[in-house]
Design a protein around this motif. Structure first.
Motif, mmCIF file in Angstrom:
data_model
loop_
_atom_site.group_PDB
_atom_site.id
_atom_site.type_symbol
_atom_site.label_atom_id
_atom_site.label_comp_id
_atom_site.label_asym_id
_atom_site.label_seq_id
_atom_site.Cartn_x
_atom_site.Cartn_y
_atom_site.Cartn_z
ATOM 1 N N ARG A 86 39.373 61.308 4.259
ATOM 2 C CA ARG A 86 38.449 62.458 4.198
ATOM 3 C C ARG A 86 38.013 63.261 3.190
ATOM 4 N N MET A 87 36.900 63.687 2.951
ATOM 5 C CA MET A 87 36.271 64.165 1.912
ATOM 6 C C MET A 87 36.209 65.613 1.887
ATOM 7 N N THR A 88 37.327 66.284 1.759
ATOM 8 C CA THR A 88 37.228 67.901 1.459
ATOM 9 C C THR A 88 37.308 68.213 0.387
ATOM 10 N N PRO A 89 36.976 69.363 0.083
ATOM 11 C CA PRO A 89 37.638 70.154 -1.280
ATOM 12 C C PRO A 89 39.195 70.276 -1.458
ATOM 13 N N GLU A 90 39.805 70.515 -0.193
ATOM 14 C CA GLU A 90 41.316 70.613 -0.014
ATOM 15 C C GLU A 90 41.892 69.426 -0.380
ATOM 16 N N VAL A 91 41.526 68.226 0.089
ATOM 17 C CA VAL A 91 42.125 66.770 -0.023
ATOM 18 C C VAL A 91 41.746 66.312 -1.436
ATOM 19 N N PHE A 92 40.757 66.701 -1.953
ATOM 20 C CA PHE A 92 40.310 66.436 -3.351
ATOM 21 C C PHE A 92 41.446 67.075 -4.243
ATOM 22 N N CYS A 108 43.161 59.092 -14.156
ATOM 23 C CA CYS A 108 42.591 59.002 -12.968
ATOM 24 C C CYS A 108 41.102 59.547 -12.686
ATOM 25 N N HIS A 109 40.287 58.994 -12.235
ATOM 26 C CA HIS A 109 38.819 59.377 -12.178
ATOM 27 C C HIS A 109 38.268 59.219 -10.876
ATOM 28 N N GLY A 114 31.772 52.917 -3.968
ATOM 29 C CA GLY A 114 32.354 52.356 -3.027
ATOM 30 C C GLY A 114 33.788 52.679 -2.768
ATOM 31 N N PHE A 115 34.410 53.880 -3.567
ATOM 32 C CA PHE A 115 35.546 54.165 -3.538
ATOM 33 C C PHE A 115 35.794 55.855 -3.862
ATOM 34 N N ASP A 116 36.808 56.349 -3.917
ATOM 35 C CA ASP A 116 36.851 57.778 -4.330
ATOM 36 C C ASP A 116 37.505 58.037 -5.652
ATOM 37 N N TYR A 117 38.488 57.229 -5.960
ATOM 38 C CA TYR A 117 39.118 57.339 -7.183
ATOM 39 C C TYR A 117 39.522 55.996 -7.780
ATOM 40 N N LEU A 118 39.719 56.013 -9.283
ATOM 41 C CA LEU A 118 40.140 54.826 -9.922
ATOM 42 C C LEU A 118 41.193 55.556 -10.717
ATOM 43 N N VAL A 143 45.282 59.426 1.345
ATOM 44 C CA VAL A 143 45.189 57.942 0.833
ATOM 45 C C VAL A 143 44.978 57.294 2.119
ATOM 46 N N ARG A 144 43.871 56.439 2.093
ATOM 47 C CA ARG A 144 43.520 55.793 3.435
ATOM 48 C C ARG A 144 43.666 54.396 2.971
ATOM 49 N N GLU A 145 43.277 53.923 1.885
ATOM 50 C CA GLU A 145 43.199 52.524 1.436
ATOM 51 C C GLU A 145 43.294 52.204 -0.199
ATOM 52 N N THR A 146 43.984 51.192 -0.655
ATOM 53 C CA THR A 146 44.034 50.907 -1.895
ATOM 54 C C THR A 146 43.437 49.412 -2.394
#
Length: 163
Positions: A86-92, A108-109, A114-118, A143-146
């Motif tokens: 999920r995309m919330t400020p708390e999760v970030f 970590c960026h 298509g994804f959230d972090y590299l 983390v849902r998927e890598t």
């Protein structure tokens, strides 16, 4: 950027000598002030003052030794795409706090696309990576998927910025 006193801290404030100083320090952060002064054509005092100003203005962030990852048992370089659930400020913020505590993570960026972090990480070998994936990455908050990309050959690896 122009400060309230009219001075500038952006790239436009750098002259030819400042750029030569920065280039020399990027190549050899241990160069003596005397050798640096000779290289850029200034007196040692003027050179030292410029280096102080460049540091104070944030152009020089620090100095570090470049270490050999293979000799230190960190020969496998991997890039990992991470999707969050999920995309919330708390999760970030909880993800960012947790990933900064993972020693194998070099960078970590947050990415648009298509994804959230590299994540860029170094481990000893593929067995260590499997442990890192299950014990560290998959336990990070949200983390849902890598998707992992092991590096077969480093073609270019530099921290030098073009001046």
């Amino acid at each position: 950027m122009t400060l309230t006193d009219g001075s500038s801290t952006g790239v436009e404030s750098l002259d030819r000598i400042d750029r030569k100083i920065l280039a020399a320090l990027q190549t050899d952060g241990r160069i003596t002030n005397l050798d640096l002064a000779d290289k850029v054509g200034l007196s040692p005092t003027a050179t030292a003052e410029r280096v102080k100003r460049l540091t104070r203005d944030g152009f020089i962030l620090g100095y570090a030794a470049q270490l050999d990852p293979v000799k230190l048992g960190r020969g496998l370089l991997v890039f990992v795409e991470i999707k969050l659930d999920r995309m919330t400020p708390e999760v970030f913020s909880t993800f960012a706090a947790a990933v900064t505590r993972a020693p194998a993570v070099l960078e970590c960026h947050m990415i648009a696309g298509g994804f959230d972090y590299l994540v860029k990480a170094r481990v000893g070998n593929m067995d260590e990576y499997r442990s890192f994936l299950s014990d560290v990455l998959m336990t990070l908050p949200g983390v849902r998927e890598t998707h992992t990309y092991p590096v077969m050959e480093e073609v270019k690896n530099t921290v030098h910025l073009p001046l």
